[in-house]
Design a protein around this motif. Structure first.
Motif, PDB file in Angstrom:
ATOM      1  N   VAL A 105       0.806  -1.218   0.000  1.00  0.00           N
ATOM      2  CA  VAL A 105       0.000   0.000   0.000  1.00  0.00           C
ATOM      3  C   VAL A 105       0.845   1.276   0.000  1.00  0.00           C
ATOM      4  N   SER A 106       2.043   1.214   0.601  1.00  0.00           N
ATOM      5  CA  SER A 106       2.859   2.428   0.694  1.00  0.00           C
ATOM      6  C   SER A 106       3.819   2.604  -0.478  1.00  0.00           C
ATOM      7  N   LEU A 107       3.794   1.694  -1.422  1.00  0.00           N
ATOM      8  CA  LEU A 107       4.743   1.754  -2.537  1.00  0.00           C
ATOM      9  C   LEU A 107       4.190   2.601  -3.678  1.00  0.00           C
ATOM     10  N   THR A 108       3.833   3.802  -3.359  1.00  0.00           N
ATOM     11  CA  THR A 108       3.281   4.692  -4.387  1.00  0.00           C
ATOM     12  C   THR A 108       4.374   5.104  -5.368  1.00  0.00           C
ATOM     13  N   GLY A 109       4.007   5.180  -6.640  1.00  0.00           N
ATOM     14  CA  GLY A 109       4.951   5.624  -7.652  1.00  0.00           C
ATOM     15  C   GLY A 109       5.784   4.526  -8.251  1.00  0.00           C
ATOM     16  N   LEU A 110       5.676   3.286  -7.740  1.00  0.00           N
ATOM     17  CA  LEU A 110       6.445   2.173  -8.282  1.00  0.00           C
ATOM     18  C   LEU A 110       5.551   1.312  -9.171  1.00  0.00           C
ATOM     19  N   PRO A 111       6.124   0.748 -10.220  1.00  0.00           N
ATOM     20  CA  PRO A 111       5.325  -0.110 -11.113  1.00  0.00           C
ATOM     21  C   PRO A 111       5.057  -1.460 -10.452  1.00  0.00           C
ATOM     22  N   LEU A 112       3.907  -1.608  -9.836  1.00  0.00           N
ATOM     23  CA  LEU A 112       3.585  -2.819  -9.084  1.00  0.00           C
ATOM     24  C   LEU A 112       2.779  -3.798  -9.928  1.00  0.00           C
ATOM     25  N   VAL A 113       3.000  -5.062  -9.659  1.00  0.00           N
ATOM     26  CA  VAL A 113       2.155  -6.086 -10.259  1.00  0.00           C
ATOM     27  C   VAL A 113       0.899  -6.226  -9.405  1.00  0.00           C
ATOM     28  N   THR A 114      -0.150  -6.703 -10.000  1.00  0.00           N
ATOM     29  CA  THR A 114      -1.384  -6.978  -9.269  1.00  0.00           C
ATOM     30  C   THR A 114      -1.723  -8.441  -9.487  1.00  0.00           C
ATOM     31  N   PRO A 115      -1.130  -9.312  -8.681  1.00  0.00           N
ATOM     32  CA  PRO A 115      -1.335 -10.745  -8.883  1.00  0.00           C
ATOM     33  C   PRO A 115      -2.773 -11.158  -8.567  1.00  0.00           C
ATOM     34  N   THR A 116      -3.251 -12.140  -9.271  1.00  0.00           N
ATOM     35  CA  THR A 116      -4.577 -12.681  -9.015  1.00  0.00           C
ATOM     36  C   THR A 116      -4.534 -13.616  -7.811  1.00  0.00           C
ATOM     37  N   THR A 117      -5.702 -13.963  -7.320  1.00  0.00           N
ATOM     38  CA  THR A 117      -5.773 -14.907  -6.201  1.00  0.00           C
ATOM     39  C   THR A 117      -5.121 -16.231  -6.579  1.00  0.00           C
ATOM     40  N   SER A 118      -5.395 -16.701  -7.785  1.00  0.00           N
ATOM     41  CA  SER A 118      -4.807 -17.974  -8.222  1.00  0.00           C
ATOM     42  C   SER A 118      -3.299 -17.852  -8.380  1.00  0.00           C
ATOM     43  N   GLY A 119      -2.825 -16.679  -8.839  1.00  0.00           N
ATOM     44  CA  GLY A 119      -1.388 -16.469  -8.973  1.00  0.00           C
ATOM     45  C   GLY A 119      -0.678 -16.507  -7.634  1.00  0.00           C
ATOM     46  N   LEU A 120      -1.289 -15.899  -6.617  1.00  0.00           N
ATOM     47  CA  LEU A 120      -0.709 -15.917  -5.271  1.00  0.00           C
ATOM     48  C   LEU A 120      -0.723 -17.328  -4.702  1.00  0.00           C
ATOM     49  N   ALA A 121      -1.797 -18.057  -4.953  1.00  0.00           N
ATOM     50  CA  ALA A 121      -1.880 -19.436  -4.471  1.00  0.00           C
ATOM     51  C   ALA A 121      -0.834 -20.315  -5.156  1.00  0.00           C
ATOM     52  N   GLN A 122      -0.611 -20.098  -6.457  1.00  0.00           N
ATOM     53  CA  GLN A 122       0.417 -20.864  -7.165  1.00  0.00           C
ATOM     54  C   GLN A 122       1.803 -20.558  -6.629  1.00  0.00           C
ATOM     55  N   ALA A 123       2.046 -19.289  -6.280  1.00  0.00           N
ATOM     56  CA  ALA A 123       3.348 -18.913  -5.721  1.00  0.00           C
ATOM     57  C   ALA A 123       3.564 -19.598  -4.382  1.00  0.00           C
ATOM     58  N   ARG A 124       2.502 -19.688  -3.584  1.00  0.00           N
ATOM     59  CA  ARG A 124       2.611 -20.385  -2.297  1.00  0.00           C
ATOM     60  C   ARG A 124       2.948 -21.854  -2.509  1.00  0.00           C
ATOM     61  N   ARG A 125       2.277 -22.492  -3.454  1.00  0.00           N
ATOM     62  CA  ARG A 125       2.555 -23.902  -3.708  1.00  0.00           C
ATOM     63  C   ARG A 125       3.961 -24.095  -4.265  1.00  0.00           C
ATOM     64  N   ARG A 126       4.461 -23.099  -4.983  1.00  0.00           N
ATOM     65  CA  ARG A 126       5.784 -23.216  -5.592  1.00  0.00           C
ATOM     66  C   ARG A 126       6.885 -23.345  -4.537  1.00  0.00           C
ATOM     67  N   ILE A 127       6.791 -22.569  -3.467  1.00  0.00           N
ATOM     68  CA  ILE A 127       7.862 -22.643  -2.458  1.00  0.00           C
ATOM     69  C   ILE A 127       7.589 -23.737  -1.427  1.00  0.00           C
ATOM     70  N   GLY A 128       6.323 -24.143  -1.268  1.00  0.00           N
ATOM     71  CA  GLY A 128       6.008 -25.223  -0.339  1.00  0.00           C
ATOM     72  C   GLY A 128       6.192 -24.821   1.115  1.00  0.00           C
TER      73      GLY A 128
END
Length: 311
Positions: free
Chosen positions: A81-104
Motif C-alpha cells: 500500500v505504501s509503494l506509491t509511484g512504483l510499477p507494481l504487479v497486481t497478482p490474481t488470487t490464483s497467482g498468489l496461491a500458485q506462488a505459495r505452492r511453488r515454495i512449499g
C-alpha cells in the motif's frame, strides 16, 4: 601495541518494489538475509526472476498469518500500500496461491525451527520460578480452508468454534509462560487427541524447565514420559482420582505415586474471576518437585495460575 581488524561485508539486495524495507515490520523480526538463507537451505529460491520472487512469497505467507481473514489479495495490498509511484504487479488470487505452492512448506519449517524457543529474559515477570523456566502445554482447534486438498486429510465438525462447516485441525503447543513465546508445536486431524500429539513435543523439554498442564494431560504414562526428559511437571489431576498417601508434609501436601512416578500432591481451592462472574473450584495438583521445603505448596498453587496467562 593494540591492533584492530575491521571486516566489511557487502550484501547486494533487491531494489525497487522488492527492496526489503518495503516489507514493513516483518523484516525487523525476520531480516531478509535470514529468509534468503532459509530459501537457499531448502533449495526453494526461484530459478528465474519472477513478479513474485520466493523471498516476497515468504513474507506474504508470514503476513497472511497476521491477517487470516482477508485472503491473499488483501494481504498483498497491505504489503504494497505504501509503494506509491512504483510499477507494481497486481497478482490474481490464483497467482498468489500458485506462488505459495511453488515454495512449499520447507522454508517456513526451516524458519520455525531456527526461531522457536523461549526467548526468556532473566527479569521478565513469570518467566522463571525458583530457577526453573516456566512453560505450559495446551491444545486448541483451528479452522482451515474448505477445499478438496484440506478435506483429504482434515474433517468438518459441527460446533460453536466459529468455523462450523469448515475442516478443522488440532494444534498442541508448548509455550514459555513469561514471554508467551512458542517453543514447539504439532498439529494434525482432530480425530487424534491432545495427549497423542504431546509426545512429539518432548524433544523440546529439558532439565531446568517446569511444565504446567491441565487435567487432560494427567495420564500417568504421559507424565512419566515428560519427567524422563528431565523437565519437572505441575499438572492438575481429576478430583475423583485415588492417590495413595505415602507421607504428609507440614504445608498440607503429601507424597504419592502416579503410576511408577513419585509425585507430591497439593490440594487447594482456586477462584477464577471472569466477565461472567467468579467461580471457585477444588483443584488437585501433582508435581515432580517433591521437596516441600524448597518448593512450598502455596507457591506451587500460585505458580499454576501462570498456565492461564500463557494459553
Amino acid at each position: 601495541m593494540d591492533t584492530q581488524s575491521v571486516i566489511t561485508r557487502t550484501i547486494t539486495v533487491s531494489g525497487g518494489r522488492f527492496a526489503p524495507g518495503h516489507l514493513g515490520e516483518l523484516t525487523q523480526h525476520l531480516p531478509f538475509e535470514m529468509v534468503d538463507e532459509a530459501l537457499t537451505a531448502t533449495r526453494t529460491t526461484q530459478s528465474r526472476l519472477r513478479d513474485l520472487p520466493s523471498r516476497v512469497v515468504v513474507y506474504l505467507l508470514l503476513a497472511a498469518c497476521l491477517f487470516p481473514e482477508i485472503g491473499y489479495p488483501g494481504v498483498w495490498r497491505k504489503l504494497t500500500v505504501s509503494l506509491t509511484g512504483l510499477p507494481l504487479v497486481t497478482p490474481t488470487t490464483s497467482g498468489l496461491a500458485q506462488a505459495r505452492r511453488r515454495i512449499g512448506v520447507a522454508p517456513l519449517r526451516w524458519l520455525f525451527d531456527l526461531l522457536r524457543g523461549p526467548a526468556a529474559t532473566v527479569g521478565q515477570r513469570g518467566t522463571w520460578w525458583r530457577g526453573l523456566l516456566v512453560c505450559a502445554i495446551d491444545g486448541t482447534i483451528l479452522t482451515v480452508p474448505d477445499n478438496p486438498r484440506m478435506l483429504a486429510r482434515f474433517t468438518k465438525h459441527p460446533g460453536n468454534h466459529g468455523g462450523t462447516g469448515y475442516p478443522q485441525i488440532r494444534l498442541v503447543a508448548l509455550l514459555a509462560c513469561g514471554t508467551r513465546t512458542l517453543i514447539d508445536a504439532v498439529f494434525g486431524p482432530t480425530t487424534t487427541g491432545e495427549t497423542t500429539y504431546t509426545p512429539h513435543l518432548l524433544r523440546s523439554l529439558r532439565p531446568g524447565m517446569i511444565l504446567l498442564a491441565d487435567r487432560n494431560f494427567g495420564a500417568k504414562d504421559l507424565i512419566t514420559e515428560i519427567a524422563d526428559t528431565g523437565a519437572d511437571v505441575l499438572v492438575r489431576l481429576k478430583n475423583g482420582r485415588k492417590m495413595p498417601v505415602l507421607a504428609r508434609y507440614p504445608d498440607g501436601s503429601y507424597l504419592s505415586m502416579l503410576g511408577r512416578l513419585l509425585v507430591r500432591v497439593v490440594e487447594c481451592e482456586i477462584t477464577i474471576s471472569t466477565t461472567a462472574g467468579r467461580h471457585t473450584g477444588v483443584y488437585r495438583l501433582a508435581t515432580t518437585l517433591t521437596d516441600h521445603h524448597h518448593y512450598p505448596a502455596a507457591e506451587l498453587i500460585t505458580l499454576y495460575h501462570h498456565r492461564w496467562g500463557a494459553t
